[in-house]
Design an enzyme around this catalytic site. Structure first.
Site, PDB file in Angstrom:
ATOM      1  N   HIS A  32      80.593  22.445  -7.730  1.00 42.33           N
ATOM      2  CA  HIS A  32      79.813  23.693  -8.067  1.00 42.33           C
ATOM      3  C   HIS A  32      81.003  24.753  -8.743  1.00 42.33           C
ATOM      4  O   HIS A  32      81.456  25.433  -8.094  1.00 42.33           O
ATOM      5  CB  HIS A  32      79.352  24.331  -6.848  1.00 42.33           C
ATOM      6  CG  HIS A  32      78.301  23.313  -6.062  1.00 42.33           C
ATOM      7  ND1 HIS A  32      78.858  22.027  -5.315  1.00 42.33           N
ATOM      8  CD2 HIS A  32      76.830  23.409  -5.985  1.00 42.33           C
ATOM      9  CE1 HIS A  32      77.586  21.573  -4.752  1.00 42.33           C
ATOM     10  NE2 HIS A  32      76.417  22.136  -5.308  1.00 42.33           N
ATOM     11  N   HIS A 260      75.482  26.046 -11.804  1.00 41.00           N
ATOM     12  CA  HIS A 260      75.650  25.865 -10.382  1.00 41.00           C
ATOM     13  C   HIS A 260      76.087  24.899  -9.733  1.00 41.00           C
ATOM     14  O   HIS A 260      77.141  24.927  -8.976  1.00 41.00           O
ATOM     15  CB  HIS A 260      74.120  26.230  -9.770  1.00 41.00           C
ATOM     16  CG  HIS A 260      74.212  25.934  -8.200  1.00 41.00           C
ATOM     17  ND1 HIS A 260      74.586  26.974  -7.321  1.00 41.00           N
ATOM     18  CD2 HIS A 260      73.820  24.921  -7.436  1.00 41.00           C
ATOM     19  CE1 HIS A 260      74.312  26.546  -6.105  1.00 41.00           C
ATOM     20  NE2 HIS A 260      74.086  25.115  -6.266  1.00 41.00           N
ATOM     21  N   GLU A 396      67.228  30.860  18.660  1.00 44.34           N
ATOM     22  CA  GLU A 396      67.847  29.792  19.162  1.00 44.34           C
ATOM     23  C   GLU A 396      68.921  29.399  18.016  1.00 44.34           C
ATOM     24  O   GLU A 396      70.119  28.866  18.215  1.00 44.34           O
ATOM     25  CB  GLU A 396      66.800  28.639  19.450  1.00 44.34           C
ATOM     26  CG  GLU A 396      66.371  28.800  20.600  1.00 44.34           C
ATOM     27  CD  GLU A 396      64.738  29.503  20.389  1.00 44.34           C
ATOM     28  OE1 GLU A 396      64.034  29.717  21.478  1.00 44.34           O
ATOM     29  OE2 GLU A 396      64.474  30.165  19.225  1.00 44.34           O
ATOM     30  N   HIS A 458      55.853  22.123  25.348  1.00 41.16           N
ATOM     31  CA  HIS A 458      56.728  22.512  26.061  1.00 41.16           C
ATOM     32  C   HIS A 458      57.461  21.309  26.753  1.00 41.16           C
ATOM     33  O   HIS A 458      58.657  21.541  27.640  1.00 41.16           O
ATOM     34  CB  HIS A 458      56.316  23.667  27.065  1.00 41.16           C
ATOM     35  CG  HIS A 458      56.224  24.974  26.452  1.00 41.16           C
ATOM     36  ND1 HIS A 458      55.638  25.391  25.479  1.00 41.16           N
ATOM     37  CD2 HIS A 458      57.087  26.108  26.644  1.00 41.16           C
ATOM     38  CE1 HIS A 458      55.818  26.305  25.156  1.00 41.16           C
ATOM     39  NE2 HIS A 458      56.343  27.195  25.763  1.00 41.16           N
TER      40      HIS A 458
END
Length: 639
Positions: A32, A260, A396, A458
């Protein structure tokens, strides 16, 4: 204020850096070039603000520099080389080659000067927040021994990733004035102009999160220098929005998304060099005057390091610093558990965490807003930034990446916690920790269908198989409080991250377990009356089920051995002869998870064939086949 002579030197340094990066990508024929070339002007000025010592890369009060856009690695390695780290010109020429010091993306512990592995976009911003949080806590613990800054270079892609929202929100909340993020705003993505998917007002976004925001021309040396000076004096975290041109210096590809992720091409590089007054045929060339200027970073860093050593010699925090740098695990006084009681492993783990924290001043951590359920509060130890309890909020993914930086900082042993089913949210950060072998401890509670009434959303089913498959990550699922202690004793000595998968429901406490039993991953929990006809393998809450099933089988004349497997990973690392010594007769694995990995060891697996359900845990275990009756039936069918 820079004078004209200095500006001319800066320009020479920046253009040399640009084409050093372009040559690296070209010789590798992959990489890159665009971002490194666009960031060259900023990198040159930044080198005069940083305090790094290439001769002492682990100096604890060094500034931390994170390249969140890890694809700009050609720039990273070029700077490390020019600043005086152990990265040679030959290393640059071996860019992206197998076995080189200069892999495609920066890798921690692989290349001197790399603070953290980056590549997955957005991770580095959260890492930088983690380094800044570590610096704040260290400063509160160690006083004037810690005064460094944290710098992060990021791009449009980093700010599009959700983890950047999570982590930058926390940085603003805690007013991390030691954090400076430089946003390479070139408005280019692989697919073209950013406008195809990204059009929000970044300035307002960060101001709303409590940051100071500065906007500059990323190619104007004076503006860059002024912004960095102002940022260092700010009382808030600072975002510097630097408007840049991708692949600046290239004649045809400057500003194009085509620069890029592909080499510019030999002819494009030669023509572009010639246009800037460079010898078009010279590759990997940096003039002596530019090299001397780049060395200023090393000289400034060495001086700062020397002054710090003088401060350390007079400091009354010297012994605390030493204890944090070299934790003594022998000082941990583990709790004693009453074997007449039943205790959830999440609860026994909470007591163990506090015992470790009482002995090790660098043991820190927190939860994603679940500490009362996870049992992860370090009692009496205060809250960040002045204490050792971290409140990550319901973030999280950021929590995982922040913990990686806390571990790499050099002073701390961090843990982070959530319900096991939500480990999916931080899995990308766990993967990076595993790549780096960083010492992070994951506390994952509510480990199975035993969660009960909360239902299938859950109840983790496939997660443990996923993490057992992850290289360098050691997963522990202890069967009781005493096995939990032994798991921690082993985990503290392992190189790399460790995960503890813990029950919500109470479990009976069996006898003491030796560290050496857990070190091999599995051991005989209960021997059979004679040569085993059946071996029951189990983990966590299912060990008790295996013991009750063995008792019933023995009463029916079937010799049954029970093997507890607190760490499948460690067991699979042992010699086959050891595994064979445990596995006698027909082998049945019992685990309330998908459990496909058990087929490597077992003839039969009693596991989950689908997701869980809502209902009382004991009813669910019975319904899904985790009962003495079903285990006995399966065992007898397989004799």
């Amino acid at each position: 204020m820079l004078n004209q002579s200095e500006l001319k030197e800066y320009q020479l340094m920046a253009d040399s850096l640009r084409f050093l990066c372009a040559d690296m990508v070209q010789i590798a024929n992959s990489g890159h070039p665009g971002a490194p070339m666009g960031l060259a002007d900023i990198a040159v000025v930044l080198g005069y603000h940083l305090r790094l010592n290439p001769k002492n890369p682990q100096w604890i009060n060094r500034d931390r520099l994170v390249f969140s856009g890890g694809h700009a690695s050609a720039l990273v390695y070029s700077l490390l080389h020019l600043w005086g780290f152990d990265v040679s010109l030959e290393d640059l020429k071996a860019f992206r080659s197998f076995g080189s010091k200069t892999p495609g993306h920066p890798e921690y512990k692989h290349t001197p000067g790399i603070e953290i592995t980056t590549g997955p976009l957005g991770q580095g911003i959260a890492n930088a927040v983690g380094f800044a949080m570590a610096g704040k806590l260290a400063q509160n613990m160690l006083g004037d021994l810690i005064s460094h800054k944290v710098y992060c270079l990021c791009g449009d892609g980093d700010l599009e990733e959700g983890i950047s929202y999570e982590s930058c929100s926390l940085a603003g909340h805690h007013n991390l004035d030691n954090l400076i993020v430089i946003y390479d705003s070139n408005n280019i993505t692989i697919e073209g102009d950013c406008v195809v998917a990204f059009s929000e007002n970044i300035k307002l976004r960060f101001e709303a999160q409590g940051w100071e925001v500065l906007e500059i021309d990323g190619h104007d040396f004076m503006q860059i220098d002024s912004a960095l000076s102002r940022a260092k004096d700010s009382k808030k975290p600072v975002l510097i929005i630097a408007k840049t041109i991708i692949a600046k210096g290239s004649i045809r590809l400057s500003g194009s998304h085509k620069s890029h992720g592909s080499p510019l091409g030999e002819s494009e590089i030669e023509e572009s060099k010639k246009a800037l007054g460079f010898d078009s045929k010279m590759k990997f060339f940096v003039s002596d005057s530019a090299r001397i200027r780049f060395k200023n970073t090393q000289e400034l860093g060495e001086l700062a390091n020397k002054e710090w050593e003088e401060t350390l010699a007079k400091s009354d925090k010297k012994s605390l610093l030493e204890a944090m740098l070299n934790p003594d695990f022998s000082k941990i006084a583990y709790p004693k558990f009453d074997e007449t009681k039943s205790v959830a492993t999440r609860a026994s783990n909470g007591e163990i965490l506090n015992a470790i924290a009482n002995a090790l001043p660098g043991f820190i951590g927190g939860s994603a807003d679940l500490a009362p359920s996870n049992n992860t509060e370090l009692k009496g130890m205060g809250d960040f930034p002045k204490g050792r309890n971290f409140h990550f909020g319901i973030r999280e993914h950021a929590m995982g990446a922040i913990s990686n930086a806390l571990a790499n900082y050099g002073l701390f042993l961090p843990f982070c916690a959530t319900f096991f089913v939500f480990s999916d949210y931080l899995s990308p950060s766990v993967r990076v920790a595993s790549l780096m072998k960083s010492k992070v401890f994951y506390i994952w509670t509510h480990d199975s269908i035993g969660v009960g009434e909360d239902g299938a959303t859950h109840q983790p089913i496939e997660q443990i198989s996923h993490f057992r498959a992850m290289p360098n990550l050691s997963v522990f699922r202890p069967s009781d409080a005493n096995e939990n202690i032994a798991c921690w004793q082993v985990a503290l000595e392992i190189e790399g991250p460790c995960a503890f998968v813990l029950s919500r429901q109470n479990l009976p406490i069996f006898g003491e377990v030796a560290k050496d039993q857990v070190k091999k991953g599995a051991y005989v929990k209960q021997e059979s009356s004679k040569e085993p006809q059946i071996t029951l393998l189990a983990t966590g809450s299912e060990v008790e089920l295996a013991l009750r099933s063995a008792k019933e089988l023995e009463s029916q004349g079937v010799a049954t051995r029970v093997v507890s497997v607190p760490s499948y990973d460690l067991l699979m690392q042992q010699e086959k002869t050891y595994r064979d010594s445990l596995l006698k007769g027909k082998v049945i694995a019992i685990e309330a998870s998908r459990g496909l990995e058990w087929y490597a060891l077992a003839d039969v697996v009693v596991g989950m064939q689908g997701f869980g359900a809502s209902g009382k845990g004991e009813i669910l275990f019975e319904h899904f086949g985790f009962s003495v009756e079903n285990i006995v039936k399966i065992a007898k069918e397989n004799l």
